[in-house]
Every structure is written in C-alpha cells, then in structure tokens.
Design an enzyme around this catalytic site. Structure first.
Site, PDB file in Angstrom:
ATOM      1  N   ASP A   1      41.551   0.605 -55.373  1.00  0.00           N
ATOM      2  CA  ASP A   1      39.987   1.591 -54.252  1.00  0.00           C
ATOM      3  C   ASP A   1      40.761   2.915 -53.585  1.00  0.00           C
ATOM      4  OD1 ASP A   1      38.798  -0.148 -52.830  1.00  0.00           O
ATOM      5  OD2 ASP A   1      39.907  -0.926 -51.331  1.00  0.00           O
TER       6      ASP A   1
ATOM      7  N   LYS B   1      32.322  -8.627 -54.612  1.00  0.00           N
ATOM      8  CA  LYS B   1      33.100  -7.660 -55.425  1.00  0.00           C
ATOM      9  C   LYS B   1      33.314  -8.802 -56.890  1.00  0.00           C
ATOM     10  CE  LYS B   1      34.755  -4.121 -52.426  1.00  0.00           C
ATOM     11  NZ  LYS B   1      35.945  -4.233 -51.412  1.00  0.00           N
TER      12      LYS B   1
ATOM     13  N   GLN C   1      41.462  -5.852 -48.607  1.00  0.00           N
ATOM     14  CA  GLN C   1      40.106  -5.905 -47.817  1.00  0.00           C
ATOM     15  C   GLN C   1      40.495  -5.737 -46.549  1.00  0.00           C
ATOM     16  OE1 GLN C   1      36.748  -5.621 -49.508  1.00  0.00           O
ATOM     17  NE2 GLN C   1      36.044  -5.047 -47.545  1.00  0.00           N
TER      18      GLN C   1
END
Ligand code: NAD
Length: 293
Positions: A119, A52, A96
């Site tokens: 997200d 990412k 994460q």
C-alpha cells in the site's frame, strides 16, 4: 480533447500482469501472493477488500484474507502483522483502513515490513518516494502517474496544481510530480482547504489534479484552454436512473470542463480502475524483488 480511459488502460495492464504470472507459472517460479487484513465489517471496507481479492484471482495471484472482529486489541493485530512479515510465502500485504478507534493506525502501519508494504503507507516507503528512491508508492498516486505515462502527457516545466493534501492522494502526488524524472519535473502547487485564491490558481495551471472530494467543484469557466484535468474525486449520490440506486460524481463538472481540455479523466472509469491495478503492480514487484534497489 482526449479522454484518459483508465478502464481501458487498467484492462491492458491487467492482461500484461496475467501474462507475466503465466510465464512465472510455466517456468516453475513462485506465484505472487497478496494478503489482506480486514478488521470488523464496515461495508465499504468489505467491498474494497473483496474487489482486491477478486482482481488478484483474475490475474492468477494467490490471495489470503485474514479477518478479525472489531474488538481485536492493538497488540494482537500487531502480532498478526508480524506473522505476515515473517511468512515467506506472502510477498506483500495490506491492512484495510480505517481501523477501529481504539487501534492506532500509525502503530499498525509502522509494524509492517516496508518490503511487504504494497500500500506504500509505511514512513520508509514515503521517505524513499520523496527522495526518488525505489519504493512502493500508494495505489491512487501510482495509478495516476502510470496514466500520465501511458498517455505520454508532457509534465516537465508545466504548472501543476494538486488540490487536496491527504497522505494517500494529494501529498504523494505533489511529491511525485516534482521529482527529477518523467512523469515529473513539473512546477507543483499543493492546494488545500486553507488555500486562498483557488480559482486564480486553477486558471493559471497546465495540469490540474482534483482530489478534494467536493462533487463538480471545478466548472468550465475555471480552467484555461488546453489544460490537463485529472479527476480523483468520488462522491456517491442517490440516483433514480441506475440499477444500484446511486451514481458516482467526480470533483469536475465533466460536460463543461471536457471541451476546454487537452486531456481529461472521466468519473467513473478514469482514476478509479487504475488504483486497484497499482496494488497488483506493487505485489508483482514485491514478489520479484525482496529488497529495494
Ligand atoms: P481527504 O478528505 O482526506 O482530503 C481532502 C483534501 O481536500 C484535504 O486536504 C482538504 O484540505 C482538501 N479540500 C477540501 N475542500 C477543499 C476546498 N474547497 N478547496 C481546497 N481544498 C479542499 O480525501 P482523500 O482521501 O484525499 O480523497 C479525495 C477524493 O478522492 C474523495 O472524493 C475520495 O473519495 C477520492 N478518492 C478516489 C480514489 C480513486 O481510486 N479514484 C482513491 C482515493 C480517494
């Protein structure tokens, strides 16, 4: 049969984003900034976060990685999330997952400012998505929706079977495809491990989205002629024929299924590359509009 080439489409979108970032830079605007929190050193999480950060840099975004050891307390992690919520330079950020067992993932997700939740995991974003309101949609469903749009695949009135009801893939997709807009307006069935007569449902469906994580589960005789098949599954298996020593297998037996399809995504190179691009799109969106709507 046409292959839905996620790798090619993702590269096109990446170029579009890089051009937009160039324009922002040239006009003296603020460079989009994505931050990521990584707790511990779980190897797959390290790989995902590194990927990412690398893609952010490739399109000209600013990126920040905030790392903690896996003994961090939930309170301290929430404090770190609040710092990013307050930091005006950070447009969007991700935490994460998975997190260590002593930390509640829902508590952490709910502490993220929904306007920075690129997200799309915060309940506010999920609720807004279900209602068809502007929101951040999580990366894999958003990538699939964009792939359907770019290949101009008709969805209205078509029977669509989503197999797998996870909160990050199957469930949001089933909602998105039933919304009153394109891509959407489909008649959606959401199948899961308790579904009976799955083969019968697959055979009846115009669009099948396989997100169950069971390698080569869908075989040629299971689908009808002309179906659209989107393979989300990724299972890593050992291989003597690749440099890395492993290969990725989807939920669909591609060689058998592809000849019967109108459209199909390969694994790798289908849904996977679209996922990371969706995170970039969300970050760009976050940098352009600080509030929904
Ligand atoms: P998950 O394990 O959270 O959910 C799997 C779902 O499939 C569950 O709802 C379960 O009920 C259902 N299921 C399992 N076996 C079934 C069966 N035999 N019949 C019907 N339903 C069944 O998984 P997930 O996180 O949604 O991921 C699914 C797959 O997609 C995995 O292979 C994962 O690696 C892959 N994935 C790929 C991407 C990508 O970017 N391409 C992103 C996320 C997940």
């Amino acid at each position: 049969m046409q292959i839905m080439d996620g790798k090619k489409v993702a590269a096109e979108i990446k170029d579009e984003i890089a051009r937009e970032v160039d324009q922002i830079k040239n006009s003296g605007g603020k460079i989009p900034h994505l931050a990521a929190i990584l707790v511990g050193n779980d190897p797959p999480s390290e790989t995902y976060v590194a990927g990412k950060v690398r893609v952010c840099e490739e399109v000209g975004f600013k990126s920040t990685l905030v790392r903690f050891t896996d003994d961090i307390s939930e309170e301290r992690l929430i404090e770190a999330v609040r710092d990013l919520n307050k930091n005006p330079d950070v447009d969007g950020f991700i935490v994460q997952l998975p997190l260590p067992e002593h930390i509640s993932e829902p508590n952490i997700i709910e502490s993220i400012d929904p306007h920075k939740d690129v997200d799309g995991f915060h309940p506010v974003n999920i609720g807004r998505m279900v209602l068809g309101l502007p929101s951040f949609v999580s990366a894999t469903p958003a990538g699939i929706i964009e792939l359907i749009r770019r290949y101009d695949i008709p969805t209205a009135g078509r029977s669509c079977l989503v197999i797998g009801r996870s909160n990050i893939v199957g469930r949001p997709l089933s909602n998105l495809l039933s919304l009153k807009r394109y891509p959407g307006n489909a008649t959606v069935t959401l199948a899961h491990s308790k579904t009976t007569n799955l083969p019968g449902l697959i055979l009846e469906s115009d669009i099948i989205i396989a997100a169950l994580g069971s390698p080569e589960f869908i075989t040629g005789e299971m689908i009808k002629e002309g179906a659209v098949v989107i393979d989300v599954g990724i299972t890593r298996v050992k291989s003597d024929f690749t440099k890395s020593g492993y290969k990725l297998i989807g939920d669909v037996k591609f060689d058998e299924v592809a000849p019967k399809c109108s459209f199909i995504t390969p694994v790798p190179g289908g849904v996977g590359p679209m996922t990371i691009i969706s995170l970039l799109r969300n970050t760009l969106l976050a940098s352009k509009s600080k509030r929904f709507g």
